[in-house]
Design an enzyme around this catalytic site. Structure first.
Site, mmCIF file in Angstrom:
data_model
loop_
_atom_site.group_PDB
_atom_site.id
_atom_site.type_symbol
_atom_site.label_atom_id
_atom_site.label_comp_id
_atom_site.label_asym_id
_atom_site.label_seq_id
_atom_site.Cartn_x
_atom_site.Cartn_y
_atom_site.Cartn_z
ATOM 1 N N ASN A 7 0.855 -1.183 0.000
ATOM 2 C CA ASN A 7 0.000 0.000 0.000
ATOM 3 C C ASN A 7 0.897 1.241 0.000
ATOM 4 O OD1 ASN A 7 -1.428 2.273 1.058
ATOM 5 N ND2 ASN A 7 -3.068 0.920 1.709
ATOM 6 N N ASP A 9 -0.091 4.465 -0.078
ATOM 7 C CA ASP A 9 -0.802 5.694 0.340
ATOM 8 C C ASP A 9 0.125 6.698 1.024
ATOM 9 O OD1 ASP A 9 -3.112 4.458 -0.452
ATOM 10 O OD2 ASP A 9 -3.942 4.226 1.560
ATOM 11 N N HIS A 10 0.994 6.185 1.901
ATOM 12 C CA HIS A 10 1.748 7.138 2.733
ATOM 13 C C HIS A 10 2.964 7.738 2.036
ATOM 14 C CE1 HIS A 10 -1.192 6.837 5.701
ATOM 15 N NE2 HIS A 10 -1.026 5.546 5.881
ATOM 16 N N ARG A 18 3.801 18.605 1.533
ATOM 17 C CA ARG A 18 4.431 19.769 0.924
ATOM 18 C C ARG A 18 3.715 20.251 -0.335
ATOM 19 N NH1 ARG A 18 9.786 21.571 1.764
ATOM 20 N NH2 ARG A 18 9.858 21.852 3.990
ATOM 21 N N HIS A 43 -5.662 3.616 -1.467
ATOM 22 C CA HIS A 43 -6.977 3.941 -0.910
ATOM 23 C C HIS A 43 -7.355 5.333 -1.408
ATOM 24 C CE1 HIS A 43 -9.617 4.181 3.012
ATOM 25 N NE2 HIS A 43 -10.278 4.569 1.931
ATOM 26 N N ARG A 45 -9.575 8.049 -0.860
ATOM 27 C CA ARG A 45 -10.538 8.543 0.125
ATOM 28 C C ARG A 45 -11.438 9.592 -0.515
ATOM 29 N NH1 ARG A 45 -10.254 7.653 5.334
ATOM 30 N NH2 ARG A 45 -8.668 6.200 6.049
ATOM 31 N N HIS A 50 -4.602 11.844 0.281
ATOM 32 C CA HIS A 50 -3.261 11.383 -0.126
ATOM 33 C C HIS A 50 -3.277 10.922 -1.581
ATOM 34 C CE1 HIS A 50 -5.018 7.679 1.395
ATOM 35 N NE2 HIS A 50 -4.666 7.859 2.648
ATOM 36 N N GLU A 70 -8.798 0.509 -2.757
ATOM 37 C CA GLU A 70 -9.649 0.533 -1.555
ATOM 38 C C GLU A 70 -10.530 1.764 -1.624
ATOM 39 O OE1 GLU A 70 -7.329 0.807 1.972
ATOM 40 O OE2 GLU A 70 -6.298 -1.062 1.593
ATOM 41 N N THR A 100 -7.012 6.556 10.129
ATOM 42 C CA THR A 100 -6.898 5.406 9.241
ATOM 43 C C THR A 100 -8.203 4.613 9.337
ATOM 44 O OG1 THR A 100 -5.524 3.466 8.680
ATOM 45 C CG2 THR A 100 -5.799 3.952 11.015
ATOM 46 N N GLU A 151 -10.866 -9.484 2.955
ATOM 47 C CA GLU A 151 -9.617 -9.101 3.630
ATOM 48 C C GLU A 151 -9.906 -9.012 5.114
ATOM 49 O OE1 GLU A 151 -7.389 -5.774 2.013
ATOM 50 O OE2 GLU A 151 -6.431 -5.438 3.957
ATOM 51 N N HIS A 198 -3.725 -4.670 7.826
ATOM 52 C CA HIS A 198 -3.902 -3.503 8.700
ATOM 53 C C HIS A 198 -3.066 -3.668 9.969
ATOM 54 C CE1 HIS A 198 -5.418 0.211 10.235
ATOM 55 N NE2 HIS A 198 -6.039 0.399 9.086
ATOM 56 N N GLY A 199 -2.147 -2.739 10.129
ATOM 57 C CA GLY A 199 -1.307 -2.723 11.336
ATOM 58 C C GLY A 199 -0.200 -3.763 11.334
ATOM 59 N N GLY A 220 1.133 -1.422 4.388
ATOM 60 C CA GLY A 220 1.489 -0.090 3.928
ATOM 61 C C GLY A 220 2.393 0.674 4.876
ATOM 62 N N HIS A 221 1.810 1.165 5.963
ATOM 63 C CA HIS A 221 2.511 2.139 6.803
ATOM 64 C C HIS A 221 3.883 1.667 7.268
ATOM 65 C CE1 HIS A 221 3.494 4.348 10.501
ATOM 66 N NE2 HIS A 221 2.967 5.366 9.845
HETATM 67 N N1 PXP Z 1 -5.972 -3.025 4.365
HETATM 68 C C1 PXP Z 1 -6.896 -2.037 4.452
HETATM 69 C C2 PXP Z 1 -8.304 -2.345 4.093
HETATM 70 C C3 PXP Z 1 -6.530 -0.733 4.835
HETATM 71 O O1 PXP Z 1 -7.473 0.236 4.919
HETATM 72 C C4 PXP Z 1 -5.180 -0.475 5.120
HETATM 73 C C5 PXP Z 1 -4.769 0.926 5.493
HETATM 74 O O2 PXP Z 1 -4.941 1.778 4.394
HETATM 75 C C6 PXP Z 1 -4.253 -1.524 5.014
HETATM 76 C C7 PXP Z 1 -4.676 -2.797 4.659
HETATM 77 C C8 PXP Z 1 -2.802 -1.328 5.287
HETATM 78 O O3 PXP Z 1 -2.638 -1.031 6.649
HETATM 79 P P1 PXP Z 1 -1.235 -0.548 7.169
HETATM 80 O O4 PXP Z 1 -0.941 0.778 6.520
HETATM 81 O O5 PXP Z 1 -1.428 -0.436 8.649
HETATM 82 O O6 PXP Z 1 -0.232 -1.591 6.789
#
Ligand code: PXP
Length: 250
Positions: A7, A9-10, A18, A43, A45, A50, A70, A100, A151, A198-199, A220-221
């Site tokens: 992912n 996104d970040h 910026r 994702h 949004r 982002h 997403e 999040t 998921e 996630h996480g 992702g993060h």
């Molecule tokens: N899966 C879903 C559905 C999410 O919304 C996210 C966060 O955007 C992730 C996975 C990835 O989570 P993380 O950034 O904590 O790895």
């Protein structure tokens, strides 16, 4: 072997901090593919804080793996997905202002809108995944609505990972992991392809990756966080080189 969807996104979050053109999530996605990632997730949004539609259009053109989008199960987002044509769409709950995604979809409570979104996306030839907590009832309902993937939300598991050798923590961790194992078995038995995410971090990913029914993780993060740190030394070295090589950029 369990596949990895990265992912990005970040990377876009850093860009937007910026309002600059760099770092571009499209470049990051291509580098993730080069490193072996089997898919890229973004994702979109409602506030596009982002990832932007432009990123998804470019990703659609350049990726050689799979693009997973997403998004919330709204009519507006379904319309956008039908234009951008990602390989898969993961429906997630979305609350304005949330830091999040805060939990899995309430498939039972919001059957009408989720079922409508699944049908529209399937008619447009997209595979649909539902992001749900490891809750058997939600998973069964999701399967009955025609989703092809699920998921499983690993956020509660990630929060329960023991920080030390505390017995109580271990018990909570064991229970959260067991919920994911049971949910994954049930989802596979219901005919769904099982993903999780996630996480997840370098530290806690092992036990989830080892669940046989889980075919892919979305992370992702923690990857972006690690990239910022392991890339820091090289980035500073390269800046010093740029400072000391008298290149004229005019
Ligand atoms: N899966 C879903 C559905 C999410 O919304 C996210 C966060 O955007 C992730 C996975 C990835 O989570 P993380 O950034 O904590 O790895």
């Amino acid at each position: 072997m369990t596949k990895l969807g990265v992912n990005v996104d970040h990377i876009a979050t850093i860009r937007e901090a910026r309002g600059a053109p760099e770092p571009d999530p499209v470049t990051a996605a291509l580098l993730a593919e080069l490193a072996g990632a089997q898919g890229i997730t973004v994702h979109l949004r409602g506030d596009q804080r982002h990832i932007k539609e432009r990123d998804i259009r470019l990703l659609r053109e350049v990726l050689t793996t799979r693009l997973n989008l997403e998004m919330a199960a709204t009519g507006e987002m379904v319309k956008i997905a039908c234009q951008l044509l990602p390989d898969t769409v993961t429906l997630v709950p979305e609350r304005e202002g949330e830091v999040t995604t805060e939990g899995g979809l309430d498939v039972i409570g919001r059957t009408k809108e989720i079922s409508g979104a699944i049908q529209d996306l399937k008619e447009a030839g997209r595979q649909v995944s539902l992001f749900v907590d490891p809750d058997p009832d939600q998973i069964q309902k999701g399967a009955s609505l025609g989703a092809t993937l699920i998921e499983i939300n690993t956020a509660a598991y990630a929060e329960a990972v023991p920080k030390g050798l505390d017995q109580e923590d271990d018990e909570r961790f064991r229970k959260e992991l067991e919920k994911i194992v049971t949910a994954a078995q049930l989802a596979e038995a219901a005919g769904l392809r099982v993903l999780a995410g996630h996480g997840l971090t370098y530290r806690n990913v092992g036990p989830v990756s080892a669940i046989p029914q889980v075919v892919e993780l979305n992370i992702g993060h923690n990857i972006v966080a690690r990239a910022a740190l392991v890339g820091m030394e090289r980035a500073v070295r390269e800046m010093l080189e740029a400072m000391h090589s008298a290149v004229d950029v005019r």
